[in-house]
Each structure stands twice: as structure tokens, then as C-alpha cells.
Scaffold this active site. Sequence first.
Site, PDB file in Angstrom:
ATOM      1  N   GLY A  51      75.235  45.013  39.557  1.00 32.12           N
ATOM      2  CA  GLY A  51      76.328  44.345  39.268  1.00 32.12           C
ATOM      3  C   GLY A  51      77.219  45.044  38.088  1.00 32.12           C
ATOM      4  N   VAL A  55      73.401  53.302  37.521  1.00 31.69           N
ATOM      5  CA  VAL A  55      72.392  53.367  36.394  1.00 31.69           C
ATOM      6  C   VAL A  55      71.740  54.880  36.529  1.00 31.69           C
ATOM      7  CG1 VAL A  55      70.046  52.682  35.207  1.00 31.69           C
ATOM      8  CG2 VAL A  55      71.735  51.034  36.409  1.00 31.69           C
ATOM      9  N   ASP A 164      68.975  35.173  34.453  1.00 34.13           N
ATOM     10  CA  ASP A 164      69.025  35.922  35.590  1.00 34.13           C
ATOM     11  C   ASP A 164      67.511  36.899  35.635  1.00 34.13           C
ATOM     12  OD1 ASP A 164      69.868  36.924  37.985  1.00 34.13           O
ATOM     13  OD2 ASP A 164      71.008  38.706  37.182  1.00 34.13           O
TER      14      ASP A 164
END
Length: 327
Positions: A51, A55, A164
Amino acid sequence: MGSKHSKETTSINDASNLNHRIPVESSRIPFVALQEATNNFDDKFLIGMGGFGKVYRGVLCDGTRVALKRGNPKSRQGIEEFRTETEMLSQLRHPHLVSWMGYCDESNEMILIYEYMENGNLRSHLYGSDLRLPSMSWEQRLEICIGVARGLHYLHTNGVIHRDVKSTNILLDENFVAKITDFGISKTMHELDQFDTHISTNVKGTMGYLDPEYFRRQEPTGKSDVYSFGVVLCEVLSARPVVTPSLPRDQVHMAEWALKWQKKGQLEHIIDPNLIGKIRPDFLRKFGETMEKCLAGYQVDRPSMGHVVWNLEYALHLQEPVIQDDS
């Protein structure tokens, strides 16, 4: 075990210290160094998307292997998540949290730097498109669950709610040691005490893992993480996605499906076929009880993460004779 946990939670004495702290200047890494580490963010170094942004893996000039989360200017996760992550992880240290190594905030960039985790995320080893990965042994899965539970216990003891918890936010190092990552939407209990959560806190998290009471009341607590961890326990046992719309209605939501069989005392119906015959019945019963308590509809009925750690370690003790026999 009590003394062990007390050692793990001594680095932060007051959760309020996590608020509005600026990371030390020595944690700032020049953008040019990160360009060199990734060959100018070459797609060959891309290892994931989130989100926050892309990476990358990279190697710093001193040979240190790192993972870089590079903020996407178009992402909904922006400066607030960047600041939260740097403030949290610059102060949190635990064997089951991904180590934060620094940040870069120059040239309109927002980049977070972490230790590189050789074996990726837990989900990729349980199910998904990468069929090259061998099935994880039950022993590995147990150790991973216990490691994540210890990491969450540390966070909660230090007044931090992750918000999360899911299998893609559980990373595995070269020895398959589990480490929790992604603190961009985390909150401290001190922060939540400062305002009316009904007005100021939007429900955040991932569908399939969201605590139903948090969803209804919009009040996150540590017990919200406990619920999400219960869903991860279901994933580890069944090796299937948490939501599969194409399945019959009673199987779409994995947690509901698992609870159905658990309440009938027939949890073996959801076991990953690769694990058939490798789980002791008494262990499966204890594991199922722990999972069911984590997934209780009301937060007051769920255990603390400290109790979850104890239950899983006890369950592992029940499983050890089978693990030894298999060797």
C-alpha cells in the site's frame, strides 16, 4: 517464561514516549546511497508491492543486505504512515519484529530501510502462485506462530496496537524465524486515549482479518490484533486464502468455516492435505481451542497475547513426540 517476557519488554518504559518523536539524525541514509544499493531502483531488484509503494532488495556500500520500501506519491499511505513507521520502529526492538535500519526523506522521496528477509512472507509459503516453494513442515509453522505471538505480546505490553496483522506482514529470515512488519497504520494506546475514537479513528486493516467488534465500534484495541492473529492460525493450519468468493457460501470466509468445524470437534476437515497424519489429536484440539478463543466475537472473550503465547508453547510440547518420531 515470565522472566523471559520481562526481558523482552524493557526497552520502552512508557508507551507515551512513542508519540511525536523524531528519529535520530544518524538513521537518515542519503538517497544516492540507496540508488547505488539498488542500481537506481532497477526492476530486477523489485521484490514486492504494498500500500505504501514498491519494495526493493539492495546491498549498501558496507555489504549490508537491506529491503527498501519506496513511497509512491499516488499512494493513499503517505506522510502520516511514513512518520508512524519511522517513529515506531526506531524505538521498538524485538527478535520477532523486522529490524528498522533507517530512512530517507530527501528529493521528495519517502523511503524506509529494513533488514532483508531471505524467505519472504508467510503467505507465499502456505499458498499462492509460487509453486516452487516446498510445503512448510508443521514444526516450522508452529515455531512461526509462536514467534509472531511473542512479537505481538511485546507490542501490546509496550502499548502498541499493530492493526494489520496478516500473513503477508509476517516475514521469514534465512532460518525461517518469523518477524512482524508494516507499522504504517499502528497506534499507541496513549494516542487513542487522547481523542474520541468514534470521531477520529477510521477503521483500517485488511478484509478477512478485521475484528468484527472493531469494525462495528471503530475502537481498536490489542484484542483486535488477537482476532487477526486467530485468522493467521487458520491460514497456517489450512493453507488457503482468508476470503475465497468462488467457494460455497459457508466456505467463503475461512475463519467462519474453521470455527464451524472447531465447534463440531472436527477441525481435521480444514487441515492442509500436506499435514494429514502429522498432527497429534491432542495438539490439534489445543490448537483449535486457542484459535477459537482468538476469534471470539467480543473482545472481552478473547485471551491476551501473553496467554496465547503460553497456550501455543504448551501445544508445541504436546506435538513434540510426533516431531521427534518423524525425525
